[in-house]
Design an enzyme around this catalytic site. Structure first.
Site, PDB file in Angstrom:
ATOM      1  N   ASP A 388       0.710  -1.105   0.002  1.00 26.90           N
ATOM      2  CA  ASP A 388       0.024  -0.028   0.017  1.00 26.90           C
ATOM      3  C   ASP A 388       1.087   1.151  -0.151  1.00 26.90           C
ATOM      4  O   ASP A 388       2.224   1.126   0.333  1.00 26.90           O
ATOM      5  CB  ASP A 388      -0.951  -0.027   1.314  1.00 26.90           C
ATOM      6  CG  ASP A 388      -1.784   1.274   1.308  1.00 26.90           C
ATOM      7  OD1 ASP A 388      -2.379   1.671   0.430  1.00 26.90           O
ATOM      8  OD2 ASP A 388      -1.993   1.756   2.641  1.00 26.90           O
ATOM      9  N   THR A 390      -0.413   4.870   1.097  1.00 26.89           N
ATOM     10  CA  THR A 390      -0.501   5.675   2.290  1.00 26.89           C
ATOM     11  C   THR A 390      -0.402   4.922   3.586  1.00 26.89           C
ATOM     12  O   THR A 390      -1.045   4.142   3.880  1.00 26.89           O
ATOM     13  CB  THR A 390      -2.056   6.465   2.143  1.00 26.89           C
ATOM     14  OG1 THR A 390      -1.826   7.191   1.082  1.00 26.89           O
ATOM     15  CG2 THR A 390      -2.207   7.358   3.461  1.00 26.89           C
ATOM     16  N   PHE A 522     -18.601  12.717   3.966  1.00 23.70           N
ATOM     17  CA  PHE A 522     -17.454  12.321   2.754  1.00 23.70           C
ATOM     18  C   PHE A 522     -18.012  10.944   2.439  1.00 23.70           C
ATOM     19  O   PHE A 522     -18.159  10.092   3.602  1.00 23.70           O
ATOM     20  CB  PHE A 522     -16.020  12.517   3.298  1.00 23.70           C
ATOM     21  CG  PHE A 522     -15.119  11.821   2.257  1.00 23.70           C
ATOM     22  CD1 PHE A 522     -14.783  12.530   1.032  1.00 23.70           C
ATOM     23  CD2 PHE A 522     -14.649  10.584   2.226  1.00 23.70           C
ATOM     24  CE1 PHE A 522     -13.854  11.973   0.265  1.00 23.70           C
ATOM     25  CE2 PHE A 522     -13.612   9.893   1.449  1.00 23.70           C
ATOM     26  CZ  PHE A 522     -13.238  10.817   0.357  1.00 23.70           C
ATOM     27  N   ASP A 658      -4.958   6.150  -4.130  1.00 20.29           N
ATOM     28  CA  ASP A 658      -4.501   7.726  -4.570  1.00 20.29           C
ATOM     29  C   ASP A 658      -4.777   8.057  -6.040  1.00 20.29           C
ATOM     30  O   ASP A 658      -4.538   7.166  -6.870  1.00 20.29           O
ATOM     31  CB  ASP A 658      -3.083   7.805  -3.833  1.00 20.29           C
ATOM     32  CG  ASP A 658      -3.513   8.600  -2.501  1.00 20.29           C
ATOM     33  OD1 ASP A 658      -4.337   8.821  -2.112  1.00 20.29           O
ATOM     34  OD2 ASP A 658      -2.285   9.207  -1.826  1.00 20.29           O
ATOM     35  N   ARG A 749      -5.844   4.192  -7.922  1.00 20.63           N
ATOM     36  CA  ARG A 749      -7.509   4.291  -7.727  1.00 20.63           C
ATOM     37  C   ARG A 749      -7.695   2.963  -7.821  1.00 20.63           C
ATOM     38  O   ARG A 749      -8.782   2.755  -8.547  1.00 20.63           O
ATOM     39  CB  ARG A 749      -7.815   4.835  -8.967  1.00 20.63           C
ATOM     40  CG  ARG A 749      -7.468   6.372  -9.336  1.00 20.63           C
ATOM     41  CD  ARG A 749      -7.875   7.324  -8.143  1.00 20.63           C
ATOM     42  NE  ARG A 749      -7.530   8.610  -8.480  1.00 20.63           N
ATOM     43  CZ  ARG A 749      -7.862   9.721  -7.741  1.00 20.63           C
ATOM     44  NH1 ARG A 749      -8.128   9.296  -6.338  1.00 20.63           N
ATOM     45  NH2 ARG A 749      -7.839  10.914  -8.024  1.00 20.63           N
ATOM     46  N   ASP A 776      -1.076  -1.442   6.014  1.00 22.73           N
ATOM     47  CA  ASP A 776      -1.498  -0.704   7.447  1.00 22.73           C
ATOM     48  C   ASP A 776      -2.933  -0.567   7.761  1.00 22.73           C
ATOM     49  O   ASP A 776      -3.403  -0.350   8.798  1.00 22.73           O
ATOM     50  CB  ASP A 776      -0.581   0.542   7.779  1.00 22.73           C
ATOM     51  CG  ASP A 776      -1.413   1.723   6.955  1.00 22.73           C
ATOM     52  OD1 ASP A 776      -1.769   1.587   5.925  1.00 22.73           O
ATOM     53  OD2 ASP A 776      -1.267   2.827   7.412  1.00 22.73           O
ATOM     54  N   ASN A 779      -8.326  -1.308   4.518  1.00 27.37           N
ATOM     55  CA  ASN A 779      -8.652  -1.515   3.003  1.00 27.37           C
ATOM     56  C   ASN A 779      -7.515  -2.500   2.413  1.00 27.37           C
ATOM     57  O   ASN A 779      -7.731  -2.671   1.380  1.00 27.37           O
ATOM     58  CB  ASN A 779      -8.672  -0.222   2.242  1.00 27.37           C
ATOM     59  CG  ASN A 779      -7.139   0.484   2.429  1.00 27.37           C
ATOM     60  OD1 ASN A 779      -6.627   0.298   3.532  1.00 27.37           O
ATOM     61  ND2 ASN A 779      -6.944   1.430   1.571  1.00 27.37           N
ATOM     62  N   ASP A 780      -6.436  -2.976   3.227  1.00 28.08           N
ATOM     63  CA  ASP A 780      -5.246  -3.686   2.903  1.00 28.08           C
ATOM     64  C   ASP A 780      -5.763  -5.108   3.298  1.00 28.08           C
ATOM     65  O   ASP A 780      -4.743  -6.109   2.854  1.00 28.08           O
ATOM     66  CB  ASP A 780      -4.153  -3.217   3.344  1.00 28.08           C
ATOM     67  CG  ASP A 780      -3.702  -1.741   2.795  1.00 28.08           C
ATOM     68  OD1 ASP A 780      -4.035  -1.473   1.538  1.00 28.08           O
ATOM     69  OD2 ASP A 780      -3.365  -1.028   3.766  1.00 28.08           O
TER      70      ASP A 780
END
Length: 1103
Positions: A388, A390, A522, A658, A749, A776, A779-780
């Site tokens: 990943d 970020t 969001f 990202d 993306r 981390d 989503n991973d």
């Protein structure tokens, strides 16, 4: 919920449940339905089912089941060896494995008890009662205080906050460390003691984000999930809705699939070979026995006449019985004790990772964590790393760099702050007010005991308000904290939210009040968030911030060009960019938006879709004010780590959500892309704009060109999810051909599911390369579970990745040592262990097989039963276990400095058929030498001083003595890293064998019917000839190994380092594969043509 009101009416549905708040039923005569208690059970066994369940699972392993069959054959059939010889090793293996699994399950029981016995406060008949968490029942009203976790799924009834809200973190559920706002149920009585209400809701289901109710509009914003933590709220009260194993957290728990290492697969393959050897030996001896007995006088000699029962036995049944007897006699060629040694090596070896001081991070005061010990050796076989961006490559610690307001670029430089603040006009002040208002940041005053906890970012000391006003910021993401702190640098300070009023301290130290009317939250689809506020002057404003691709289509296009250039430049430099826009709402527009939002929030069905429609309707025709640039700094030593991995022949793929420009810049900063790297881009933009000229230009590049490949999520969906199966297979093949021949790959993306799809596709590609995923965040998790080895980083996005990983490390930089040092050594150790076990068992059983040719195939054992039993358990087990834990054939410093050494063991190089054949031939050579060397000695009938001859047990004891000393000293020659433990177990094992042989043969044991070795060992050592042959045969057996050590000794000034690099085994023995997988060896023309082919088919598909 309201007094005596039934939520959802009186209609009962099978898929719903009715809950009485406080167990007060609206109908006194109606029975209360009992639900499951609040106990959590993650353990596998109980006291009562441990023995049968564990035995069943252990005997599902082929080796254990095989030895059980052998043991039963020995019990039932008259075999040449005692059942103890198979039963005792099997009992040892089963017992040790059961103890290990029982201990691990005890730890799970212990963890369950910590949760189940956690004290909680429950309101019962108007009194606060303390009880264990496991005793909570559905319908209980539970009190939770700040920083406590919710013991079950609750509906929020009351909050200590005036606005009826509370803030929670769900890091333990979805990995998100942001603070989420939850709301109390409207129109409820303040006095919970007299509240009489029922709730009708759906049956438990695992979806964390959907929670439909009947009747009044209750939703996820009223639900507090078990495992979440209460923050920034003194106290709340909630009614227990789902308990125990019916909570959403329990329903979302999925046991990790069992991952098998490449070493385990090699062991199974070698085991089949040795099983074939065993069957062949038994078959050959059975056939030769009946051939030999077919000769006249051999079947029934005068001294061994057959009984009547033997004469009446069916010939084929007798042949089958003899075959089984030979199988039992030779069964020790299958090393059952190897399995328990491997288990112990993995279990004990994992502690070395945990104990490594280099993995300790003083910031979080934690070190590495091993969640599974079964994959230690896989760390030395990794070919692909999926990471990943970020929080993994970067720190996820945002710092405000600059902002662009119209065409004015304002950099965050402390030295020029005063100048910048003086020139700020109304437009600039509006921008800074937007940064102070458009967020979900909360403010918490520091406590008297000290600063606020680590979840909050302390405000810098140089802010323009007094020190006593310093506050801690609690934010939904680090970006929002960075933006609020950036606005503070220019004189606009967010003071907090009180009773739906947002307070700002402006440059003139005046407090401005804004009424917060609505928050348009969001979400990843919209990729923006908005707030609607009303100023003191009565103006209603909409402030919106989000990604450029989300904001630009919703503002006036003439304003876009002034900002676009700065956004693209910042993205190219690796900064995270956000655009800010605003809009004045007239009274009619606000009334329409307010009504639409209220209606959507009260909707019982399709609530999310209706809210999204209203959001899109309101967020139009806005005015673009400016953009911000926030830097997410690289992790410490991230570039050096990536460079080392590439030097080790590992291909690194970056999978991120990202935008492409930001991710590309990060790849350059991490040295995954070099300035000379030719980038092949396959994105929606290239498909729309066309890129034929670029592809044609590539065909004329140099053949030594490095390539990098970039693809986005939308294009990847076309590759992986084509409507036609044939096209999908073709696209995947072309995509893999490009990626596997590029230096690095960037996928931007990406959705979490796409990350897992990428890992699965590479994992199942030709050659089945070993994959590793590291991340981390929540989503991973999907890609961490999909890869052969999953590594979680103890970062700022919760611990979901850590809990689902096989290994967890504090920082990315620790990955270098984990793979290049620990992984390398673990693989070499366990590979040597496996080969050594097969070798020493072949040495052990081959003389037994050869002995049958000289005893009329009578199934006479060569070794005593005690030697058969204790060879693998006591005499030769500890030295190889110590070797597999402590050996360092190359010192760690050299392994870290020379990443290319990692390639020498790539692709399971030490457990291929070539080294396996070498070890097998070595075992055959030693077995032949042991047997025929001693037989040559026995050609002299008188070996003792008194003229007496040695018997068959002396023959077997001499062979066994040479065997034990040779295989142990062979391991000593292979040892490069000596410790006191190695000395103790190697020389101690040999001394124990000598002591045991004297002890076993020197005493008359009353429980033995026959004592074959009585004084045999002592008599053997009284013969000088026996001493001579033992020493001579040991030296002859080890001579080839000694000569290899002598003649490969390096010379020269760098001899020490060269020796460390090549001191294990020669290249032709170990089967090392030194393969550079750099794309420089791939012709540029081929890569470009494949890229053009994939580009063409996707272009056609896109059109």
């Amino acid at each position: 919920i309201c007094c005596t009101t039934v939520l959802g009416g009186d209609e009962r549905r099978v898929d719903s449940r009715t809950i009485y708040v406080g167990h007060r039923s609206s109908s006194p005569g109606e029975p209360i339905i009992k639900f499951c208690d609040n106990r959590i059970v993650s353990s596998k066994y109980t006291v009562w089912n441990f023995l049968p369940k564990n035995l069943f699972e252990q005997f599902r392993r082929i080796a254990n089941f095989y030895f059980l069959i052998i043991f039963l054959v020995q019990v039932i059939v008259d075999t040449p060896t005692s059942p103890v010889t198979s039963g005792l090793p099997l009992f040892f293996v089963i017992t040790v494995t059961a103890i290990k699994q029982g201990y691990e399950d005890w730890l799970r029981h212990k963890a369950d008890n910590e949760v189940n016995k956690y004290p909680v406060t429950v309101l019962e008949q108007g009194e606060r009662t303390r009880k264990d968490s496991e005793k909570i029942k559905v319908g209980d009203v539970v009190e939770v205080e700040e920083d406590e976790t919710f013991p079950c799924d609750l509906i929020l009834l009351q909050s200590s906050r005036d606005d009826g809200t509370c803030y929670v973190t769900t890091a333990s559920l979805d990995g998100e460390s942001n603070h989420k706002t939850h709301y109390t149920v409207s129109d409820t009585e303040k006095d919970l003691e007299t509240l009489n209400a029922t709730i009708e809701c759906e049956q438990p289901q695992p979806d964390l984000y959907k929670f439909p109710f009947g009747g009044l509009s209750l939703g996820p914003e009223n639900l507090l999930l078990k495992g979440a933590t209460l923050k920034n709220t003194q106290r709340i009260y909630g009614v227990a809705l789902y308990t125990g194993m019916e909570t959403k957290m329990a329903l979302n728990y999925q046991g990790k699939s069992q991952k098998r290492s490449a070493v385990e697969k090699s062991i199974n393959a070698f085991l089949l070979v040795y099983l074939c050897i065993l069957v062949s030996k038994a078959l050959v001896c059975t056939i030769l026995k009946y051939v030999w007995q077919s000769r006249p006088g051999q079947d029934e000699p005068w001294y061994n006449e057959k009984t009547q029962r033997d004469k009446e036995t069916n010939l084929y049944l007798k042949m089958f019985t003899d075959f089984l007897s030979f199988m039992v006699l030779f069964n020790f060629i299958i090393p059952v004790s190897m399995y328990v040694t491997v288990e112990m090596q993995k279990f004990l070896g994992s502690f070395f990772i945990t104990w490594d001081k280099d993995f300790f991070d003083p910031e979080i005061k934690e070190g590495a964590l091993v969640n599974t010990s079964d994959l230690n050796e896989e760390l030395g076989q990794v070919e692909y790393v999926f990471t990943d961006k970020t929080g993994t490559l970067t720190q996820n610690n945002m710092e405000f760099i600059e902002c662009c307001i119209d065409e004015l670029v304002v950099e965050c430089d402390a030295e020029v702050l005063s100048i910048d603040c003086q020139v700020l006009g109304k437009r600039e002040e509006l921008f800074l007010r937007a940064l102070c208002l458009c967020h979900t940041v909360q403010v918490k005053e520091p406590t008297e005991q000290g600063p606020v906890d680590g979840l909050m970012d302390q405000v810098d000391a140089g802010v323009p308000h007094p020190p006593q006003e310093q506050r801690g910021f609690i934010a939904s993401s680090p970006d929002e904290v960075a933006l609020v702190k950036g606005a503070m640098r220019y004189g606009f300070t967010f003071l907090g939210l009180e009773s739906r009023n947002m307070k700002i301290l402006n440059r003139n130290n005046d407090v401005e009040m804004y009424e917060l009317l609505h928050v348009l939250t969001f979400d990843p689809v919209r990729r923006r968030m908005s707030v609607i506020v009303r100023s003191n002057s009565g103006d209603t404003l909409l402030f919106c911030k989000g990604a450029d691709s989300s904001i630009f289509p919703r503002v006036r296009q003439e304003e876009v060009e002034r900002i676009r250039m700065h956004v693209e430049r910042n993205a190219t430099e690796g900064y995270r960019t956000l655009c800010v826009a605003y809009k004045y709402l007239s009274a009619e527009e606000f009334a329409q938006a307010d009504a639409g939002l209220m209606e959507a929030r009260l909707a019982l069905q399709n609530r999310e879709e209706k809210l999204l429609a209203v959001y899109n309707q309101v967020e139009t025709d806005m005015s673009l004010i400016g953009a911000t640039a926030v830097e997410d700094r690289l992790q410490e030593e991230a570039a050096e780590t990536m460079e080392a991995l590439q030097g080790a022949g590992i291909k690194v793929w970056v999978l991120t959500g990202d935008k492409m420009e930001t991710a590309k810049s990060t790849c350059y900063a991490c040295r995954l892309f070099q300035r000379s790297t030719e980038l092949l881009e396959l994105t929606v933009r290239t498909l729309e704009d066309g890129g034929r000229k670029r592809e044609e230009r590539l065909t004329w590049s140099s053949e030594t060109q490095d390539y990098g490949f970039i693809i986005d999520g939308a294009t990847l969906s076309m590759v992986l999810n084509s409507s036609s199966e044939s096209n999908s297979s073709r696209y995947k093949s072309l995509f893999l051909q490009i990626c596997q021949n590029c230096t690095s790959v960037l996928c931007c993306r990406m959705a979490p599911l796409q990350k897992a799809q990428i890992v699965k596709m590479v994992k199942n590609s030709k050659g089945n390369p070993i994959t590793l995923s590291i991340g981390d965040g929540a989503n991973d998790v999907s890609m961490i579970l999909e890869a052969h080895v999953g590594i979680g980083i103890k970062g700022k996005e919760g611990r979901q990745a850590v809990r689902n990983s096989d290994y967890a490390i504090p920082k990315l930089k620790h990955l270098k040592k984990l793979l290049l040092a620990h992984g390398h050594l673990y693989y070499v150790r366990i590979a040597h262990l496996v080969q050594y076990f097969f070798y020493k068992n072949l040495c052990f059983i081959l003389p037994q097989f050869l002995y049958q040719f000289f005893c009329g195939y009578s199934q006479q054992p060569l070794y005593d039963a005690a030697y058969l039993t204790m060879y693998n358990i006591c005499f030769t087990s500890m030295p190889i276990l110590a070797y597999s834990l402590l050996e360092q054939h190359i010192c760690i410093e050299v392994l870290l400095d020379n990443a290319a050494l990692y390639r020498e063991i790539a692709k399971n190089g030490m457990l291929r058929w070539r080294p396996f054949l070498y070890w097998t031939l070595l075992g055959v050579f030693h077995g032949l030498l042991f047997f025929f060397g001693v037989r040559y000695l026995f050609s002299n009938p008188a070996l003792q001083d008194n003229g007496q001859v040695f018997g068959n047990w002396s023959y077997g004891t001499i062979v066994f003595t040479i065997l034990v000393f040779t295989v142990t000293l062979k391991l000593a020659l292979d040892t490069r890293h000596w410790t006191w433990i190695n000395h103790f177990v190697i020389w101690g094992s040999l001394l124990f064998y000598v002591f045991f042989s004297f002890f076993w043969g020197g005493i008359i044991w009353p429980f033995l019917k026959q004592q074959r070795l009585y004084f045999v060992f002592a008599n053997m050592l009284s013969s000088v000839s026996a001493w001579l042959v033992i020493i001579l045969l040991i030296l002859l057996s080890l001579l080839p190994e000694i000569l290899l050590v002598v003649f490969r000794k390096p010379r020269g000034p760098n001899s020490r380092q060269v020796e460390l690099r090549h001191s294990h085994t020669p290249l032709w023995i170990s089967g090392r594969v030194t393969r550079g997988i750099s794309s420089k060896s791939v012709p540029c023309l081929w890569v470009a043509r494949v890229h053009m082919a994939l580009y063409a088919v996707l272009k056609f598909h896109f059109s």
